[in-house]
Design a protein around this motif. Structure first.
Motif, PDB file in Angstrom:
ATOM      1  N   PHE A   1      -9.075  17.947   2.235  1.00  0.00           N
ATOM      2  CA  PHE A   1      -9.619  19.043   2.742  1.00  0.00           C
ATOM      3  C   PHE A   1      -9.687  19.980   3.943  1.00  0.00           C
ATOM      4  O   PHE A   1      -9.256  20.700   3.639  1.00  0.00           O
ATOM      5  N   PHE A   2      -8.888  19.624   4.248  1.00  0.00           N
ATOM      6  CA  PHE A   2      -8.381  19.838   5.973  1.00  0.00           C
ATOM      7  C   PHE A   2      -6.986  19.858   5.774  1.00  0.00           C
ATOM      8  O   PHE A   2      -6.146  21.016   7.145  1.00  0.00           O
ATOM      9  N   TRP A   3      -5.663  19.680   4.918  1.00  0.00           N
ATOM     10  CA  TRP A   3      -4.601  20.047   5.116  1.00  0.00           C
ATOM     11  C   TRP A   3      -4.026  20.255   3.657  1.00  0.00           C
ATOM     12  O   TRP A   3      -5.342  19.675   2.486  1.00  0.00           O
TER      13      TRP A   3
ATOM     14  N   PRO B   1       0.701  -1.058   0.359  1.00  0.00           N
ATOM     15  CA  PRO B   1      -0.259   0.449   0.412  1.00  0.00           C
ATOM     16  C   PRO B   1       1.105   1.102   0.166  1.00  0.00           C
ATOM     17  O   PRO B   1       1.937   1.156   0.501  1.00  0.00           O
ATOM     18  N   PRO B   2       0.075   2.358  -0.655  1.00  0.00           N
ATOM     19  CA  PRO B   2       1.169   3.423  -0.289  1.00  0.00           C
ATOM     20  C   PRO B   2       0.580   4.463   0.794  1.00  0.00           C
ATOM     21  O   PRO B   2       0.634   3.556   1.919  1.00  0.00           O
ATOM     22  N   GLY B   3       1.753   5.578   0.882  1.00  0.00           N
ATOM     23  CA  GLY B   3       1.950   6.223   2.262  1.00  0.00           C
ATOM     24  C   GLY B   3       1.806   7.529   3.002  1.00  0.00           C
ATOM     25  O   GLY B   3       2.121   7.846   3.684  1.00  0.00           O
ATOM     26  N   HIS B   4       1.539   8.025   1.578  1.00  0.00           N
ATOM     27  CA  HIS B   4       1.665  10.014   1.883  1.00  0.00           C
ATOM     28  C   HIS B   4       0.608   9.981   3.137  1.00  0.00           C
ATOM     29  O   HIS B   4       1.100  11.596   3.131  1.00  0.00           O
ATOM     30  N   HIS B   5      -0.784   9.373   3.325  1.00  0.00           N
ATOM     31  CA  HIS B   5      -1.008  10.311   4.084  1.00  0.00           C
ATOM     32  C   HIS B   5      -1.125   9.310   5.517  1.00  0.00           C
ATOM     33  O   HIS B   5      -2.142   9.905   6.649  1.00  0.00           O
ATOM     34  N   ALA B   6       0.131   8.630   5.571  1.00  0.00           N
ATOM     35  CA  ALA B   6       0.199   7.933   6.825  1.00  0.00           C
ATOM     36  C   ALA B   6       0.422   9.548   7.936  1.00  0.00           C
ATOM     37  O   ALA B   6       1.481   9.496   7.333  1.00  0.00           O
TER      38      ALA B   6
ATOM     39  N   LEU C   1      -0.709   7.512  12.966  1.00  0.00           N
ATOM     40  CA  LEU C   1      -2.683   7.735  12.361  1.00  0.00           C
ATOM     41  C   LEU C   1      -2.389   7.581  10.301  1.00  0.00           C
ATOM     42  O   LEU C   1      -1.635   7.726  10.143  1.00  0.00           O
ATOM     43  N   ALA C   2      -3.383   6.484  10.505  1.00  0.00           N
ATOM     44  CA  ALA C   2      -3.463   6.192   9.378  1.00  0.00           C
ATOM     45  C   ALA C   2      -4.668   6.915   8.186  1.00  0.00           C
ATOM     46  O   ALA C   2      -5.682   7.113   8.877  1.00  0.00           O
ATOM     47  N   GLY C   3      -4.425   6.701   7.285  1.00  0.00           N
ATOM     48  CA  GLY C   3      -5.044   7.054   6.316  1.00  0.00           C
ATOM     49  C   GLY C   3      -5.485   7.060   5.313  1.00  0.00           C
ATOM     50  O   GLY C   3      -4.085   6.720   4.286  1.00  0.00           O
ATOM     51  N   GLY C   4      -6.532   7.009   4.010  1.00  0.00           N
ATOM     52  CA  GLY C   4      -6.715   7.347   2.869  1.00  0.00           C
ATOM     53  C   GLY C   4      -5.974   6.547   2.382  1.00  0.00           C
ATOM     54  O   GLY C   4      -4.243   6.586   1.557  1.00  0.00           O
TER      55      GLY C   4
ATOM     56  N   ASN D   1      -0.605  14.543   3.380  1.00  0.00           N
ATOM     57  CA  ASN D   1      -0.701  15.283   4.632  1.00  0.00           C
ATOM     58  C   ASN D   1       0.587  14.755   4.801  1.00  0.00           C
ATOM     59  O   ASN D   1       0.200  15.424   6.400  1.00  0.00           O
ATOM     60  N   GLY D   2       0.099  12.894   5.587  1.00  0.00           N
ATOM     61  CA  GLY D   2       0.796  12.462   6.227  1.00  0.00           C
ATOM     62  C   GLY D   2       2.097  12.775   6.146  1.00  0.00           C
ATOM     63  O   GLY D   2       2.831  13.367   7.293  1.00  0.00           O
ATOM     64  N   THR D   3       2.690  13.365   4.744  1.00  0.00           N
ATOM     65  CA  THR D   3       4.045  13.610   4.815  1.00  0.00           C
ATOM     66  C   THR D   3       4.547  14.963   5.784  1.00  0.00           C
ATOM     67  O   THR D   3       5.018  15.720   6.442  1.00  0.00           O
TER      68      THR D   3
END
Length: 341
Positions: free
Chosen positions: A225-227, A154-159, A163-166, A198-200
């Motif tokens: 949305f928030f970032w 799986p990809p990673g840039h929303h982590a 916190l996991a996400g997207g 956003n995670g990055t």
């Protein structure tokens, strides 16, 4: 170009994805591996399996509390009477405080930002080897390779750090950048996924030793949305070390390439000695998310522009979802890059 992938990354097979109140099939399907690998090989990539650097490089950015959660939550979740096959949170804190729940349900809400990152039996193993692939890719650059491609899935840039996400669990691009920084290089991360990284951004927001730049569809009406808004420039020591370049929905090749030139000027001004490209292909005009409208030729031009940095480039796969042109899009980026060297 050398490339890295581990077959254990197939083990993450998410079934569910909620959008607009409807439960849909998850777009981050294992078959992306097959399509992306073929696209990379068409560009001349030669794949090898990663080594195992252990948890240390991952824990350099992700908290031990979060890593324990990822490793244990599925087994704990399955002990809940009537629980579904995947860990999907149904409650989130309005604001995360120092309080930390003991229950599996509460911890899922604490560590999963949305319903787009279901955790099943094979998720941790796949995410771990996706991250190890990025670490090995970074090591190839450290050892002197001019470029390398990592099929992180799986990809990673929303982590975020905890916190996991997207669709994302471990932040592969950030982990690779930290590996490069620890080796004495000066990394910048350029995220060209249609969604803001956003995670990055969150991981490095208060740091001045890694530059983060993201080109993406305007989050005012688009995930996350928030970032990802232009005014987010970093904080503390990191002020001025984060650059967001949001684009209007439907932006095409020429305007995108103009924006990319702005991003690359910032990379040069940072004095980067290596560039990590968070390679989302979902800015494509053909991608199911329909955020931007970059053509195949546009992606070849993006690859050529990245070659113009004249620093080593590590491509780490992020988004890009199943459509007829997905593999060809990857081929065009990597070919455009190599032909421009």
């Amino acid at each position: 170009m050398k490339a890295v992938f581990d077959t254990r990354q197939w083990r993450h097979d998410p079934q569910h994805f909620m959008a607009n109140g409807a439960v849909l099939p998850n777009p981050e399907q294992p078959r992306r591996i097959e399509v992306l690998r073929a696209g990379a090989e068409a560009a001349g990539c030669v794949f090898a399996a990663p080594g195992d650097a252990g948890l240390g490089p991952i824990a350099a950015l992700h908290s031990p509390e979060y890593l324990t959660f990822l490793q244990t939550i599925h087994a704990r979740w399955r002990r809940i009477p009537g629980a579904g096959a995947e860990v999907i949170p149904n409650i989130h804190p309005g604001a995360r405080t120092d309080g930390y729940p003991k229950s599996a349900v509460g911890q899922a809400g604490y560590h999963q930002a949305d319903t787009a990152c279901p955790i099943a039996e094979g998720t941790w193993e796949a995410a771990y080897w996706s991250a190890q692939s990025a670490i090995t890719g970074a090591d190839l650059i450290i050892q002197g390779e001019r470029s390398a491609y990592v099929l992180s899935r799986p990809p990673g840039h929303h982590a975020f750090g905890d916190l996991a996400g997207g669709f994302c669990f471990l932040n592969n691009s950030a982990i690779a950048a930290e590996r490069l920084r620890a080796a004495g290089l000066r990394p910048a991360i350029l995220d060209i996924d249609v969604h803001h990284g956003n995670g990055t951004q969150g991981i490095f927001y208060e740091r001045d030793d890694v530059l983060t730049v993201s080109i993406h569809a305007d989050p005012a009406r688009f995930y996350p949305f928030f970032w990802g808004h232009a005014q987010e420039r970093g904080a503390g020591r990191g002020l001025g070390y984060n650059l967001n370049l949001p684009l209007a929905r439907g932006t095409g090749d020429d305007d995108y390439l103009d924006t990319l030139s702005v991003a690359l000027r910032q990379v040069a001004s940072f004095g980067s000695r290596v560039l990590v490209v968070a390679l989302g292909l979902d800015a494509s005009i053909d991608d199911p998310f329909q955020g931007l409208a970059i053509t195949q030729d546009g992606f070849a031009r993006i690859g050529a522009a990245l070659a113009g940095t004249r620093v080593p480039v590590l491509f780490v796969q992020e988004g890009g979802y199943l459509c007829d042109s997905l593999g060809d899009t990857l081929t065009r980026v990597l070919t455009g890059f190599q032909e421009a060297l």
